[in-house]
Design a protein around this motif. Structure first.
Motif, PDB file in Angstrom:
ATOM      1  N   VAL A  63       9.555   9.302   5.937  1.00 53.52           N
ATOM      2  CA  VAL A  63       8.973   8.867   4.667  1.00 53.52           C
ATOM      3  C   VAL A  63       7.516   8.493   4.866  1.00 53.52           C
ATOM      4  O   VAL A  63       7.102   8.100   5.961  1.00 53.52           O
ATOM      5  CB  VAL A  63       9.731   7.659   4.065  1.00 53.52           C
ATOM      6  N   GLN A  64       6.759   8.627   3.794  1.00 55.66           N
ATOM      7  CA  GLN A  64       5.423   8.075   3.698  1.00 55.66           C
ATOM      8  C   GLN A  64       5.568   6.905   2.728  1.00 55.66           C
ATOM      9  O   GLN A  64       5.971   7.105   1.577  1.00 55.66           O
ATOM     10  CB  GLN A  64       4.435   9.107   3.145  1.00 55.66           C
ATOM     11  N   THR A  65       5.290   5.685   3.189  1.00 60.13           N
ATOM     12  CA  THR A  65       5.441   4.511   2.336  1.00 60.13           C
ATOM     13  C   THR A  65       4.083   4.131   1.766  1.00 60.13           C
ATOM     14  O   THR A  65       3.106   4.009   2.505  1.00 60.13           O
ATOM     15  CB  THR A  65       6.058   3.334   3.120  1.00 60.13           C
ATOM     16  N   ASP A  70      -4.738  -2.378  -6.330  1.00 59.70           N
ATOM     17  CA  ASP A  70      -5.670  -2.225  -7.458  1.00 59.70           C
ATOM     18  C   ASP A  70      -5.212  -1.155  -8.447  1.00 59.70           C
ATOM     19  O   ASP A  70      -6.015  -0.360  -8.939  1.00 59.70           O
ATOM     20  CB  ASP A  70      -7.082  -1.910  -6.956  1.00 59.70           C
ATOM     21  N   GLY A  71      -3.916  -1.098  -8.715  1.00 63.36           N
ATOM     22  CA  GLY A  71      -3.377  -0.191  -9.721  1.00 63.36           C
ATOM     23  C   GLY A  71      -3.131   1.231  -9.262  1.00 63.36           C
ATOM     24  O   GLY A  71      -2.717   2.074 -10.056  1.00 63.36           O
ATOM     25  N   THR A  72      -3.385   1.529  -7.990  1.00 63.28           N
ATOM     26  CA  THR A  72      -3.126   2.877  -7.472  1.00 63.28           C
ATOM     27  C   THR A  72      -2.318   2.792  -6.182  1.00 63.28           C
ATOM     28  O   THR A  72      -2.323   1.774  -5.481  1.00 63.28           O
ATOM     29  CB  THR A  72      -4.425   3.657  -7.195  1.00 63.28           C
ATOM     30  N   TRP A  73      -1.638   3.877  -5.855  1.00 64.78           N
ATOM     31  CA  TRP A  73      -0.820   3.938  -4.649  1.00 64.78           C
ATOM     32  C   TRP A  73      -1.684   4.275  -3.449  1.00 64.78           C
ATOM     33  O   TRP A  73      -2.413   5.254  -3.457  1.00 64.78           O
ATOM     34  CB  TRP A  73       0.274   4.982  -4.821  1.00 64.78           C
ATOM     35  N   LYS A  74      -1.587   3.454  -2.388  1.00 62.88           N
ATOM     36  CA  LYS A  74      -2.325   3.659  -1.139  1.00 62.88           C
ATOM     37  C   LYS A  74      -1.316   3.745   0.001  1.00 62.88           C
ATOM     38  O   LYS A  74      -0.332   3.008   0.025  1.00 62.88           O
ATOM     39  CB  LYS A  74      -3.284   2.490  -0.858  1.00 62.88           C
ATOM     40  N   ASP A 166       4.125  -3.497  -5.750  1.00 61.44           N
ATOM     41  CA  ASP A 166       5.163  -2.469  -5.673  1.00 61.44           C
ATOM     42  C   ASP A 166       4.969  -1.607  -4.428  1.00 61.44           C
ATOM     43  O   ASP A 166       3.851  -1.399  -3.967  1.00 61.44           O
ATOM     44  CB  ASP A 166       5.102  -1.540  -6.901  1.00 61.44           C
ATOM     45  N   GLN A 167       6.090  -1.100  -3.907  1.00 62.79           N
ATOM     46  CA  GLN A 167       6.065  -0.146  -2.802  1.00 62.79           C
ATOM     47  C   GLN A 167       7.048   0.962  -3.089  1.00 62.79           C
ATOM     48  O   GLN A 167       8.044   0.758  -3.785  1.00 62.79           O
ATOM     49  CB  GLN A 167       6.428  -0.831  -1.480  1.00 62.79           C
TER      50      GLN A 167
END
Length: 183
Positions: A63-65, A70-74, A166-167
């Motif tokens: 998986v890539q977690t 700041d409102g975006t997935w990193k 969130d993750q």
């Protein structure tokens, strides 16, 4: 506190990968195909410099977690299990996690690396060329100089906005090739 949370996340992600691996092994479903070494082709942008030789080719599934920042997935971390490409017993030979680092489950050797080039692919995480920053031990990852992440499938961060802390873990597979200096 952050270190404890990181350890829990890494351990949880690796446990999920291992459980998925065991499930696919017990159901008789292959996690990834096992083409011959000759089938592993890298884009020109990811060419390993002359003076290095191929020493290992491993299939990976994991998986890539990603975490909301700041409102975006990193990208937070990868977690994957690697197998020898032609090993029909489907025994794990290495684990891949944040660093990035690859650790042999056979001999304890390890390699850390940093990405130095990438080749984007539509609908999947990019293929990468990584250069070793440090190695440990005398086993399979001793003296590794370069690593390629090839044949990537999945692992792309969601394009939707996120909130809070969130993750999400997104499944991916790839082929990792390892090189050592020619002696």
């Amino acid at each position: 506190m952050k270190l404890a949370k990181r350890l829990i996340l890494t351990t949880t992600a690796l446990a999920a990968v291992t459980a998925g691996t065991l499930l696919s092994a017990t159901t008789g479903q292959a996690a990834t195909s096992q083409p011959a070494h000759a089938d592993v082709k890298a884009p020109a942008a990811l060419k390993v410099p002359d003076g290095n030789r191929l020493t290992g080719v491993f299939s990976a599934e994991g998986v890539q977690t990603y975490t909301c920042t700041d409102g975006t997935w990193k990208l937070l971390e990868p977690a994957a299990t690697l197998w020898a490409r032609n090993d029909r017993s489907h025994r794990p030979v290495a684990l891949h996690s944040r660093g990035p680092v690859w650790v042999s489950t056979v001999d304890g050797s390890a390699v850390n690396a940093t990405a130095i080039a990438n080749s984007p692919k539509t609908g999947t995480i990019p293929e990468l060329l990584l250069q070793s920053t440090t190695t440990r031990g005398t086993g399979v990852f001793a003296d590794v100089s370069y690593i390629q992440r090839l044949n990537t499938h999945g692992g792309v961060a969601p394009t939707t906005a996120c909130t809070g802390t969130d993750q999400i873990s997104v499944p991916y597979s790839a082929t990792y090739t390892f090189y050592k200096p020619t002696k």
